[in-house]
Design a protein around this motif. Structure first.
Motif, short mmCIF file in Angstrom:
data_model
loop_
_atom_site.label_atom_id
_atom_site.label_comp_id
_atom_site.label_asym_id
_atom_site.label_seq_id
_atom_site.Cartn_x
_atom_site.Cartn_y
_atom_site.Cartn_z
N UNK A 128 12.50 17.21 4.05
CA UNK A 128 13.93 16.98 4.13
C UNK A 128 14.66 18.22 4.64
N UNK A 129 14.05 19.40 4.46
CA UNK A 129 14.66 20.65 4.93
C UNK A 129 13.73 21.29 5.95
N UNK A 130 14.10 21.24 7.23
CA UNK A 130 13.21 21.79 8.26
C UNK A 130 13.11 23.31 8.18
N UNK A 131 12.06 23.84 8.79
CA UNK A 131 11.92 25.28 8.90
C UNK A 131 13.07 25.85 9.74
N UNK A 132 13.42 27.13 9.55
CA UNK A 132 14.47 27.74 10.36
C UNK A 132 14.19 27.57 11.85
N UNK A 133 15.21 27.16 12.58
CA UNK A 133 15.09 26.96 14.02
C UNK A 133 14.69 25.55 14.41
N UNK A 134 14.32 24.73 13.43
CA UNK A 134 13.95 23.34 13.71
C UNK A 134 15.04 22.39 13.22
N UNK A 135 15.05 21.20 13.78
CA UNK A 135 15.96 20.14 13.33
C UNK A 135 15.20 19.19 12.40
N UNK A 136 15.92 18.42 11.59
CA UNK A 136 15.22 17.44 10.74
C UNK A 136 14.54 16.37 11.59
N UNK A 137 13.33 16.03 11.22
CA UNK A 137 12.64 14.91 11.86
C UNK A 137 13.19 13.60 11.31
N UNK A 138 13.00 12.54 12.07
CA UNK A 138 13.42 11.22 11.61
C UNK A 138 12.67 10.86 10.33
N UNK A 162 7.23 19.60 9.28
CA UNK A 162 8.17 20.67 8.93
C UNK A 162 9.47 20.62 9.71
N UNK A 163 9.58 19.71 10.67
CA UNK A 163 10.82 19.61 11.45
C UNK A 163 10.53 19.23 12.88
N UNK A 164 11.57 19.24 13.69
CA UNK A 164 11.51 18.72 15.06
C UNK A 164 12.13 19.74 16.01
N UNK A 165 11.62 19.75 17.24
CA UNK A 165 12.13 20.68 18.24
C UNK A 165 11.94 20.10 19.64
N UNK A 166 12.73 20.57 20.57
CA UNK A 166 12.49 20.23 21.98
C UNK A 166 11.44 21.14 22.58
N UNK A 167 11.09 22.20 21.86
CA UNK A 167 10.13 23.19 22.33
C UNK A 167 8.74 22.85 21.80
N UNK A 168 7.74 22.67 22.67
CA UNK A 168 6.40 22.29 22.21
C UNK A 168 5.59 23.43 21.58
#
Length: 197
Positions: free
Chosen positions: A146-156, A113-119
């Motif tokens: 292709x569209x991350x959840x709110x607050x997340x960045x797109x994953x590779x 669902x996306x990427x974050x620096x927060x675990x």
């Protein structure tokens, strides 16, 4: 050294082991050609703009890797953070969850669902998920949204160029093992025969 003086059982065992290792080497060469063909397919899939269905059969899912798909996901839950990368290549936490089928209980696919620096895990709900089908050993395929959840960045995005084709090196190793076994056995026989003589 004559054939009559060769120890039959040890020689037979060594020759059988060498034959098996040589066969494994040729099997790895066959796998190398199969993998090359799959990598060509995956590169072609990556260039397609049309969408593919995420097939139920695990073996068939391999043919759809690196294609676009859209899933209508039911159910909700909390993600499972796992090590991953964003589109800039930074290491952090990919947020994984399950896409459930129409009954809201049967998992259809794993979704990034996306990427974050927060675990910390994040909540996700039902909805349409569009993304790229990626390899997954357990389920045959997973989807990187292709569209991350709110607050997340797109994953590779998954890339077939990241899939190694190591089968040639494996084949060379098997052939080297076979040659080494023959050399060691020949030296052992020579030493034994010279001590007898």
């Amino acid at each position: 050294m004559t054939l009559r003086r060769l120890p039959l059982l040890p020689t037979a065992l060594v020759l059988i082991a060498v034959a098996v290792m040589v066969r494994l080497g040729f099997w790895q060469l066959d796998r190398m050609h199969q993998k090359d063909a799959l990598l060509v397919l995956y590169a072609r899939n990556q260039a397609l703009s049309s969408e593919a269905l995420l097939l139920a059969d695990k073996a068939s899912r391999e043919q759809t890797w690196f294609r676009h798909t859209t899933l209508d996901c039911k159910g909700a839950g909390m993600t499972r953070p796992m090590a991953g990368h964003n589109v800039q290549g930074q290491t952090g936490w990919a947020q994984w969850g399950k896409c459930y089928g129409p009954d809201g209980r049967t998992p259809v696919a794993e979704i990034n669902y996306g990427w974050s620096t927060d675990p910390r895990a994040v909540a996700y709900g039902a909805g349409t998920v569009g993304g790229i089908i990626a390899p997954d050993g357990a389920n045959g395929a997973r989807v990187v949204s292709a569209r991350p959840l709110p607050g997340l960045q797109p994953s590779a995005a998954p890339n077939p160029a990241d899939m190694p084709n190591n089968h040639l090196s494996y084949a060379v190793q098997w052939f080297a093992f076979a040659a080494t076994a023959l050399v060691i056995y020949a030296l052992a026989l020579r030493k034994k025969m010279s001590s007898v003589a």
